[in-house]
Design a protein around this motif. Structure first.
Motif, PDB file in Angstrom:
ATOM      1  N   THR A   1      -7.586  12.280 -10.757  1.00 59.24           N
ATOM      2  CA  THR A   1      -6.907  11.253 -10.279  1.00 59.24           C
ATOM      3  C   THR A   1      -5.566  11.828  -9.564  1.00 59.24           C
ATOM      4  OG1 THR A   1      -7.656   9.503 -11.515  1.00 59.24           O
ATOM      5  CG2 THR A   1      -5.693   8.893 -10.559  1.00 59.24           C
ATOM      6  N   LEU A   2      -4.919  12.747 -10.572  1.00 56.35           N
ATOM      7  CA  LEU A   2      -3.821  13.161 -10.221  1.00 56.35           C
ATOM      8  C   LEU A   2      -4.009  13.825  -8.833  1.00 56.35           C
ATOM      9  CD1 LEU A   2      -0.783  13.815 -10.793  1.00 56.35           C
ATOM     10  CD2 LEU A   2      -1.582  15.831 -12.087  1.00 56.35           C
ATOM     11  N   THR A   3      -4.777  14.778  -8.360  1.00 57.61           N
ATOM     12  CA  THR A   3      -5.118  15.702  -7.431  1.00 57.61           C
ATOM     13  C   THR A   3      -5.282  14.805  -6.282  1.00 57.61           C
ATOM     14  OG1 THR A   3      -5.923  17.358  -8.808  1.00 57.61           O
ATOM     15  CG2 THR A   3      -5.760  17.620  -6.341  1.00 57.61           C
ATOM     16  N   THR A   4      -6.127  13.732  -6.383  1.00 58.93           N
ATOM     17  CA  THR A   4      -6.438  12.796  -5.435  1.00 58.93           C
ATOM     18  C   THR A   4      -5.060  12.098  -5.018  1.00 58.93           C
ATOM     19  OG1 THR A   4      -8.702  12.517  -6.344  1.00 58.93           O
ATOM     20  CG2 THR A   4      -7.977  11.167  -4.636  1.00 58.93           C
ATOM     21  N   CYS A   5      -4.633  11.810  -5.817  1.00 57.98           N
ATOM     22  CA  CYS A   5      -3.064  10.992  -5.413  1.00 57.98           C
ATOM     23  C   CYS A   5      -2.396  11.922  -4.925  1.00 57.98           C
ATOM     24  CB  CYS A   5      -2.357  10.056  -6.773  1.00 57.98           C
ATOM     25  SG  CYS A   5      -3.280   8.848  -7.315  1.00 57.98           S
TER      26      CYS A   5
ATOM     27  N   PRO B   1     -11.558   3.855 -13.296  1.00 52.76           N
ATOM     28  CA  PRO B   1     -11.978   2.266 -13.142  1.00 52.76           C
ATOM     29  C   PRO B   1     -10.603   1.687 -13.618  1.00 52.76           C
ATOM     30  CG  PRO B   1     -13.650   3.357 -14.343  1.00 52.76           C
ATOM     31  CD  PRO B   1     -12.551   4.438 -14.295  1.00 52.76           C
ATOM     32  N   LYS B   2      -9.792   1.907 -14.498  1.00 51.97           N
ATOM     33  CA  LYS B   2      -8.591   1.197 -14.934  1.00 51.97           C
ATOM     34  C   LYS B   2      -7.423   1.191 -14.029  1.00 51.97           C
ATOM     35  CE  LYS B   2      -6.369   0.854 -18.911  1.00 51.97           C
ATOM     36  NZ  LYS B   2      -5.598   1.662 -19.871  1.00 51.97           N
ATOM     37  N   GLU B   3      -7.264   2.510 -13.392  1.00 54.43           N
ATOM     38  CA  GLU B   3      -5.928   2.493 -12.611  1.00 54.43           C
ATOM     39  C   GLU B   3      -6.328   3.035 -11.232  1.00 54.43           C
ATOM     40  OE1 GLU B   3      -2.220   3.507 -15.288  1.00 54.43           O
ATOM     41  OE2 GLU B   3      -3.480   5.096 -15.098  1.00 54.43           O
ATOM     42  N   GLY B   4      -7.259   3.702 -10.862  1.00 54.13           N
ATOM     43  CA  GLY B   4      -7.349   4.339  -9.784  1.00 54.13           C
ATOM     44  C   GLY B   4      -6.944   3.689  -8.286  1.00 54.13           C
ATOM     45  N   ARG B   5      -7.483   2.548  -8.221  1.00 56.02           N
ATOM     46  CA  ARG B   5      -7.104   1.909  -7.101  1.00 56.02           C
ATOM     47  C   ARG B   5      -5.571   1.309  -6.929  1.00 56.02           C
ATOM     48  NH1 ARG B   5     -10.035  -3.509  -7.591  1.00 56.02           N
ATOM     49  NH2 ARG B   5      -8.048  -3.812  -8.717  1.00 56.02           N
ATOM     50  N   ASP B   6      -5.121   1.104  -8.179  1.00 55.60           N
ATOM     51  CA  ASP B   6      -4.055   0.501  -7.913  1.00 55.60           C
ATOM     52  C   ASP B   6      -2.978   1.900  -7.655  1.00 55.60           C
ATOM     53  OD1 ASP B   6      -5.004  -2.160  -8.256  1.00 55.60           O
ATOM     54  OD2 ASP B   6      -3.857  -2.147 -10.228  1.00 55.60           O
ATOM     55  N   LEU B   7      -3.165   2.946  -8.258  1.00 57.45           N
ATOM     56  CA  LEU B   7      -2.246   4.183  -8.160  1.00 57.45           C
ATOM     57  C   LEU B   7      -2.441   4.529  -6.763  1.00 57.45           C
ATOM     58  CD1 LEU B   7      -3.154   6.231 -11.396  1.00 57.45           C
ATOM     59  CD2 LEU B   7      -0.969   4.981 -10.828  1.00 57.45           C
ATOM     60  N   GLY B   8      -3.608   4.446  -6.104  1.00 57.47           N
ATOM     61  CA  GLY B   8      -3.837   4.950  -4.740  1.00 57.47           C
ATOM     62  C   GLY B   8      -2.880   4.149  -3.859  1.00 57.47           C
ATOM     63  N   LEU B   9      -2.639   2.760  -4.190  1.00 63.00           N
ATOM     64  CA  LEU B   9      -1.842   1.909  -3.509  1.00 63.00           C
ATOM     65  C   LEU B   9      -0.496   2.071  -3.691  1.00 63.00           C
ATOM     66  CD1 LEU B   9      -3.810  -1.571  -3.762  1.00 63.00           C
ATOM     67  CD2 LEU B   9      -3.836  -0.152  -1.696  1.00 63.00           C
ATOM     68  N   GLN B  10      -0.027   2.595  -4.858  1.00 64.87           N
ATOM     69  CA  GLN B  10       1.251   2.766  -5.127  1.00 64.87           C
ATOM     70  C   GLN B  10       1.674   4.168  -4.691  1.00 64.87           C
ATOM     71  OE1 GLN B  10       0.509   1.762  -9.193  1.00 64.87           O
ATOM     72  NE2 GLN B  10       2.541   0.417  -9.113  1.00 64.87           N
ATOM     73  N   ARG B  11       0.837   5.125  -4.235  1.00 65.48           N
ATOM     74  CA  ARG B  11       1.140   6.424  -3.904  1.00 65.48           C
ATOM     75  C   ARG B  11       0.638   6.480  -2.356  1.00 65.48           C
ATOM     76  NH1 ARG B  11      -0.706   9.159  -9.811  1.00 65.48           N
ATOM     77  NH2 ARG B  11       1.216   8.116 -10.857  1.00 65.48           N
ATOM     78  N   GLY B  12       0.944   5.605  -1.586  1.00 63.04           N
ATOM     79  CA  GLY B  12       0.822   5.874  -0.121  1.00 63.04           C
ATOM     80  C   GLY B  12      -0.527   5.175   0.416  1.00 63.04           C
ATOM     81  N   ALA B  13      -1.374   4.444  -0.047  1.00 67.13           N
ATOM     82  CA  ALA B  13      -2.523   3.837   0.427  1.00 67.13           C
ATOM     83  C   ALA B  13      -2.264   2.589   0.906  1.00 67.13           C
ATOM     84  CB  ALA B  13      -3.526   3.897  -0.308  1.00 67.13           C
ATOM     85  N   ASN B  14      -2.669   1.921   1.998  1.00 66.42           N
ATOM     86  CA  ASN B  14      -2.772   0.635   2.241  1.00 66.42           C
ATOM     87  C   ASN B  14      -3.774  -0.221   2.663  1.00 66.42           C
ATOM     88  OD1 ASN B  14      -2.996   2.085   4.720  1.00 66.42           O
ATOM     89  ND2 ASN B  14      -1.947   0.501   6.025  1.00 66.42           N
ATOM     90  N   ILE B  15      -4.884   0.105   2.278  1.00 65.52           N
ATOM     91  CA  ILE B  15      -6.120  -0.404   2.577  1.00 65.52           C
ATOM     92  C   ILE B  15      -7.087  -0.308   1.072  1.00 65.52           C
ATOM     93  CG2 ILE B  15      -8.311  -0.153   3.942  1.00 65.52           C
ATOM     94  CD1 ILE B  15      -5.998  -0.519   5.998  1.00 65.52           C
ATOM     95  N   VAL B  16      -8.072  -1.433   1.165  1.00 70.19           N
ATOM     96  CA  VAL B  16      -8.887  -1.557   0.316  1.00 70.19           C
ATOM     97  C   VAL B  16     -10.045  -1.656   0.893  1.00 70.19           C
ATOM     98  CG1 VAL B  16      -9.722  -2.324  -1.852  1.00 70.19           C
ATOM     99  CG2 VAL B  16      -7.453  -1.942  -1.476  1.00 70.19           C
ATOM    100  N   MET B  17     -11.508  -1.410   0.367  1.00 72.15           N
ATOM    101  CA  MET B  17     -12.766  -1.703   1.028  1.00 72.15           C
ATOM    102  C   MET B  17     -13.532  -2.502   0.273  1.00 72.15           C
ATOM    103  SD  MET B  17     -12.927   1.907   3.437  1.00 72.15           S
ATOM    104  CE  MET B  17     -14.664   1.658   3.881  1.00 72.15           C
ATOM    105  N   PRO B  18     -13.414  -3.677   0.188  1.00 67.84           N
ATOM    106  CA  PRO B  18     -14.298  -4.378  -0.881  1.00 67.84           C
ATOM    107  C   PRO B  18     -15.806  -4.143  -0.406  1.00 67.84           C
ATOM    108  CG  PRO B  18     -12.505  -5.794  -0.403  1.00 67.84           C
ATOM    109  CD  PRO B  18     -12.530  -4.666   0.708  1.00 67.84           C
TER     110      PRO B  18
END
Ligand code: 5AD
Length: 380
Positions: free
Chosen positions: A277-281, A307-324
């Protein structure tokens, strides 16, 4: 280590990218000090806020075929993997697109393996119907395709095309992504790692990305993080390549071993770049600094890994899209690029409700409309 300076708006509402040297990028990638990392997250989140705003755009993903003619050693859809194959019908795809509209999404992503049994005219017809019956933007993610096909689908109304170049390390690419046929032979000696220009000229997917741009699509690409054999230097190169290609969309996910693939079966050896997670973020955050105006998803692979944090961490560290995922449940478990992808039991409606709660809890809003990349508008 120097800090990245503040981004400057160039006056057109577009934020200029930061200039970070290879050494600075490498240092950020290897950074472990929590206080410094907080600074990186904060800068990425600030640039995200200034460039693409607080809205999180939702793209409905329709995995419409799991046929694939390629033999990528990392992917569960590879040709030789014995897997029940499916291709959704036109009506099933249209029903999923209409569901996207009902849920308020502005885009559908039509994704498949590199399915050579699919008639390109059929896909053009499906695109045309989606464009006639809905206000949706259509993104294609259907592999390495010929110019005629790319032109046909663009003419049918497809707006965007997504093709990850996976890694800019050509030696690694040849190893994990064999060419489709013998005419596309791999050079015997790949170019020096640091020669961005040469990689750009030789990389088979980058060559196609250029065509995609010429046809007028919004262009998306990306890489996997933590592929066995990947180096910090090659991630630096990947990031500089994103900037050089001036991409509109950039997807980054951790490599997740699939036990039924050659790469997944290889005994795991100590890796230079962890698929965590860290390197991806860090990659997401640095991508946001280097390509401020790009649309960057917080990927399913990151959410699968964490599963617990990945999506939200991505959004807090630069991302702006989710693909349901809007793929009908009976097909979803068969689109197994890597194990554990999403929850086949969860309905699109249930996922949507949880997602909206999370996004609002982060102080963000749900994007309305197509959510085109500001990059594309600026280029026009
Ligand atoms: N782990 C993570 N991502 C993968 N992909 C394919 N196989 C894997 C895997 N084992 C990614 C590739 C491809 C995208 C559709 O899925 O980057 O471009």
């Amino acid at each position: 280590m120097t800090s990245p300076s503040s981004p400057r708006s160039n006056g057109g509402g577009k934020i200029s990218s930061l200039s970070l040297s290879s050494d600075e990028i490498r240092m950020w990638l290897k950074e472990v000090d929590p206080a410094r990392l907080e600074e990186l997250w904060h800068r990425a989140d600030t640039v995200r806020h200034l460039s693409v705003g607080d809205a999180v755009y939702l793209r409905g993903l329709i995995e419409f075929s799991n046929y694939c003619c390629r033999q990528c050693s990392y992917c569960g859809l590879r040709r030789d993997h014995r897997l029940q194959r499916y291709r959704m019908t036109e009506e099933e795809i249209l029903a999923s697109a209409h569901k996207a509209v009902t849920l308020g999404y502005g885009t559908v992503v039509l994704q498949s393996g590199e399915d050579r049994g699919m008639d390109p005219r059929w896909l053009a017809h499906v695109i045309r119907r989606i464009k006639e019956e809905t206000p949706l933007a259509v993104t294609l993610s259907v592999g390495e395709r010929d110019e005629e096909e790319l032109a046909l689908w663009r003419e049918a109304g497809a707006d965007r095309y997504f093709l990850r170049f996976e890694t800019s390390d050509l030696a690694l690419l040849w190893k994990i992504h064999p060419p489709r046929n013998h005419s596309q032979s791999s050079p015997s000696s790949p170019p020096k790692r640091d020669d961005l220009k040469e990689v750009e000229a030789i990389h088979p997917r980058i060559t196609i990305l250029k065509k995609i741009r010429e046809f007028g699509y919004e262009v998306g690409s990306g890489v996997m993080v933590g592929i066995p054999g990947q180096t910090w230097d090659s991630l630096v190169q990947d990031l500089l390549m994103f900037q050089k290609l001036d991409l509109d969309m950039i997807g980054l996910g951790p490599y997740l071993p699939h036990p039924e693939t050659p790469l997944g079966k290889e005994a795991s050896q100590p890796q230079e770049v962890p698929a965590d997670t860290l390197t991806t973020c860090k990659m997401i955050a640095l991508t946001r600094l280097l390509c401020p105006n790009a649309n960057i998803p917080s990927t399913t692979a990151l959410a699968t890994l964490d599963p617990k944090e990945g999506r939200d961490l991505g959004l807090q560290r630069g991302a702006n899209i989710v693909m349901p995922n809007l793929t009908p449940p009976q097909y979803r478990r068969l689109y197994e690029i890597y194990p554990g992808k999403g929850n086949p039991e969860e309905t699109a409606e249930a996922y949507h409700r949880t997602l909206c709660t999370h996004i609002e809890a982060l102080g963000r809003t749900i994007g309305r409309g197509r959510g085109d990349s500001p990059n594309r508008w600026a280029r026009r």
